[in-house]
Structure formats: structure tokens, C-alpha cells
Enzyme design. Structure first.
Site, PDB file in Angstrom:
ATOM      1  CE1 TYR A 118      -3.589   2.588   1.352  1.00 21.74           C
ATOM      2  CE2 TYR A 118      -1.701   3.117   1.946  1.00 21.74           C
ATOM      3  CZ  TYR A 118      -2.974   3.546   1.858  1.00 21.74           C
ATOM      4  OH  TYR A 118      -3.601   5.259   1.754  1.00 21.74           O
ATOM      5  CD  GLU A 206      -6.034   5.239  -0.671  1.00 22.30           C
ATOM      6  OE1 GLU A 206      -6.035   5.030   0.241  1.00 22.30           O
ATOM      7  OE2 GLU A 206      -6.741   5.438  -1.518  1.00 22.30           O
TER       8      GLU A 206
END
Length: 397
Positions: A118, A206
């Protein structure tokens, strides 16, 4: 301004960030054509069909599926396009899918197992610095990771005077447990990602997941990008990426007429001049036992035309049971605002079927109150904040 995954990947790719390649399609036939073209370009045998909506968690709602042949590409694209996709980040009604991204399969076999990470780039408002937040737990909701395993989330803050330094990119690769070719690839990926974030004037990047492929390539498999609206004058090409189908139609209409409007779930409509006063007015409504139905800043001018436009926007919400107008007459005189309210009310005829409370304070406030009180309309005037709150409570009781 939110943009779609495929658009975010276009921005990333333009700054040298490796991305999972794909082609957007508007219907099942286009999806098949896209899959054929993608196979020619990349050699991929399988294809990932991804719903393009402004929401995360698409896979959990059935908006991301793997197709192993062209027949499955057509079937899956046909199922996804037109569906109302419900995810943890949408309302209960979901969002209608108008297009899909047909993407290459990047989880191919090789010498190593693929790994997911991530990574996001955003502003840390507490320190006034940009930061890269990253974790070895890619593919999962970062909120779940933060709650259950917070020690697996790392932050790298960037000094705005010098930008992201190479040693910081290397530290990120090290903390992710990488070595060899994958370490070098991740270092390049992070440097390019931050450059894309900075030069595109984004508010959020993101990437979940960032993938290490079986042959140690590092790439963005997803891309959630939010562009800073205030910087769009520098990026005309990004401004064209806005998809109004994904936005609240009332908010789109408000923007077109120059009003700052945010739709909420309450029962009291607000019409205010100034963002700070608007926030205070929403608190006032809560204290009076109501719930704000919107944030609406009419700005420094509140003439009859602008007030009428604001009325029409507020009344599109069927949940609205009352409207509170709270104007501070500094730049604009209160008597002009009061006359604008009366004129707008008369122009709209019977369209206004809910009580209206008007609080005008500032220049010529006393004259404004007389105009409202003598108008013969169903409008309640107030001078003090508490008086306005009491009147809101009365009409809701």
C-alpha cells in the site's frame, strides 16, 4: 476533483511511473475490442475488467473481475456496465457504472511470488508537510490495517524546501523488505510517484496495491487520484477529466451558477454568506434540534437573482422542512439582501412551501428587519443568533 482510475494512471504514466496498462470501454463490444488490442500490445492472455466509478472497494461489490478469454470479457463487461455498484464508499443505492477499464493481467508466474504493498502521498496537515504513507499490507483497507496492525504502517515526511530525497526513497524500499532489482525498482517508483503528485498539484495519490511482479517489476495496479480544484487553472487538460456523472447533480448545478454548495442529509436548509459563518450556522441548527441539509455560501453578493438560485437549489431536497438565511452585512448591505429575499420569494410564487427564518446582522440591519416584517410573506426575521435558533426550533416542533 476526483478522477477515474484510468485517468489517474494516465497522469502517473506521464511522469514515468510504471502502471498496469489498460484501455477504457463504454460497452461490451468495445471491451472485447480493447482486450484484443491489449493482447497485441502486451501479450496478456487474461484480462481484468474494472468498473470505473469514483469509489474504493470496487472488488468487494463485484466491480473487478478476471476474464480468462474473450467470451468472458464480453460477459463480464456486459454485467458490470450499467450496474449500480455498491461499495463501502458509496451510498446504499450505489453508483451507476458507465464504463470499464480492460486491464492486462500482471499476476503472471515467474521466479518469485508477486507481492502487494500500500502507498499513498498526501499532505500531513498537522506538520504542514507532504508525506508518503506505506505498508507491506497491500490490497487491504488501510483503515483495517491501521486498526489491527498499526506497526505495519510507515510514514515518510518530506521537507518542502528540498523535496523527496533519494535516501528517503531507499528507506521506503528497505522498510518494505525489498532487495536486489526490486529494491532499485521501488526506489525509482517512489521518486517518480512523488514527482507526479507534486507537479500535478494533487491532493491525494493512493495506490493500492503497488505490485512487485514475479520478475521484480514495481507498478501501480490501481490509482485513486484527487486533484486540487484550486490548481486546475494550471492544468486545463486535467480539468477536462471531470466526470459530472459521478458527482451530486445539485452540486454540479450550484457550481455552474457560482455558488458554493455541499449536499448533506439534514432537514434545515442553509443560505449564508461566508464559509466561517456557514459552519457556525450549521452548529446553530444542530443546537436548535435540527440537522443541516446543506452547506451553501452565496458569497459577497446576495441580490434577488442569486438568492432565487439558492432557494431553488435548497428546495430540490425534499427533506428540507425549513430554511435559515444568515447574512452578515459587511461588504453587502442588509437592506439590499432583505429586498433580494422578498423579490426572490415573490418571483418563485408557490414554489416555497416551507417556513423561512432570516437573520440579518450588520450594515442597515434594522432597515432590513422592517423590510422583512412588512413584506406580508411567511418569513420570520431575527437579529440575534439565539433568536434565530429559537425560531428554527419553533418551526420544526
Amino acid at each position: 476533483m476526483n478522477i477515474h482510475e484510468y485517468q489517474g494512471k494516465e497522469i502517473l504514466s506521464s511522469f514515468g511511473v510504471r502502471v498496469q496498462r489498460g484501455i477504457v470501454a463504454q460497452d461490451a463490444k468495445e471491451a472485447v475490442d480493447a482486450a484484443k488490442k491489449l493482447t497485441e500490445q502486451t501479450g496478456t492472455g487474461w484480462h481484468v475488467i474494472k468498473a470505473q466509478v469514483h469509489a474504493g472497494g470496487r472488488g468487494k461489490g463485484g466491480g473487478v473481475k478476471l476474464a480468462k478469454n474473450l467470451q468472458e470479457v464480453e460477459e463480464i463487461a456486459g454485467q458490470i456496465i450499467g450496474m449500480n455498484l455498491v461499495t463501502p464508499q458509496t451510498s446504499a443505492e450505489g453508483k451507476k457504472v458507465h464504463q470499464v477499464l480492460v486491464a492486462e493481467d500482471v499476476y503472471y508466474p515467474g521466479d518469485n511470488e508477486p507481492e502487494e504493498y500500500y502507498m499513498s502521498v498526501l499532505l500531513n496537515r498537522a506538520t504542514g508537510k507532504n508525506m508518503i504513507m506505506y505498508s507491506t499490507e497491500g490490497g487491504m483497507d488501510i483503515e483495517t490495517v491501521a486498526e489491527q496492525t498499526p506497526h505495519l504502517i510507515f510514514n515518510e515526511e518530506i521537507d518542502p524546501a528540498v523535496g523527496l530525497m533519494p535516501f528517503q526513497a531507499r528507506r521506503i524500499a528497505f522498510n518494505l523488505g525489498l532487495s536486489g532489482a526490486a529494491f532499485k525498482e521501488m526506489t525509482k517508483f517512489v521518486m517518480a510517484l512523488y514527482e507526479a503528485y507534486s507537479k500535478s498539484d494533487s491532493a491525494l495519490f493512493e495506490i493500492n496495491p503497488v505490485l512487485k511482479t514475479s520478475d521484480d517489476k514495481i507498478m501501480a495496479v490501481d490509482a485513486k487520484v484527487t486533484i486540487d480544484d484550486n490548481a486546475l487553472f494550471r492544468h486545463k487538460d486535467y480539468a477536462e477529466m471531470r466526470d459530472v456523472r459521478e458527482e451530486n447533480p445539485v452540486e454540479v448545478e450550484a457550481r455552474a451558477v457560482g455558488l458554493n454548495y455541499v449536499d448533506l442529509d439534514g432537514n434545515v436548509g442553509c443560505m449564508v454568506n461566508g464559509a466561517g459563518l456557514a459552519m457556525a450556522t450549521m452548529d446553530l441548527i444542530k443546537q436548535a434540534g435540527g440537522e443541516p441539509a446543506n452547506f451553501l455560501d452565496v458569497g459577497g453578493t446576495a441580490d434577488a437573482k442569486r438568492v432565487e438560485e439558492a432557494f431553488r437549489l435548497i428546495l430540490k431536497d425534499e427533506k428540507v422542512k425549513a430554511i435559515l438565511i444568515n447574512i452578515f452585512g459587511g461588504i453587502v448591505r442588509c437592506d439590499r439582501v432583505a429586498q433580494g429575499i422578498v423579490d426572490a420569494y415573490k418571483n418563485m410564487g408557490d414554489a416555497i412551501k416551507v417556513p423561512i427564518i432570516v437573520r440579518l446582522q450588520g450594515t442597515n440591519a434594522d432597515i432590513a428587519k422592517e423590510i422583512i416584517d412588512n413584506s406580508g410573506l411567511d418569513v420570520h426575521s431575527a437579529v440575534e443568533f439565539q433568536e434565530a435558533a429559537d425560531k428554527v426550533h419553533e418551526v420544526l416542533a
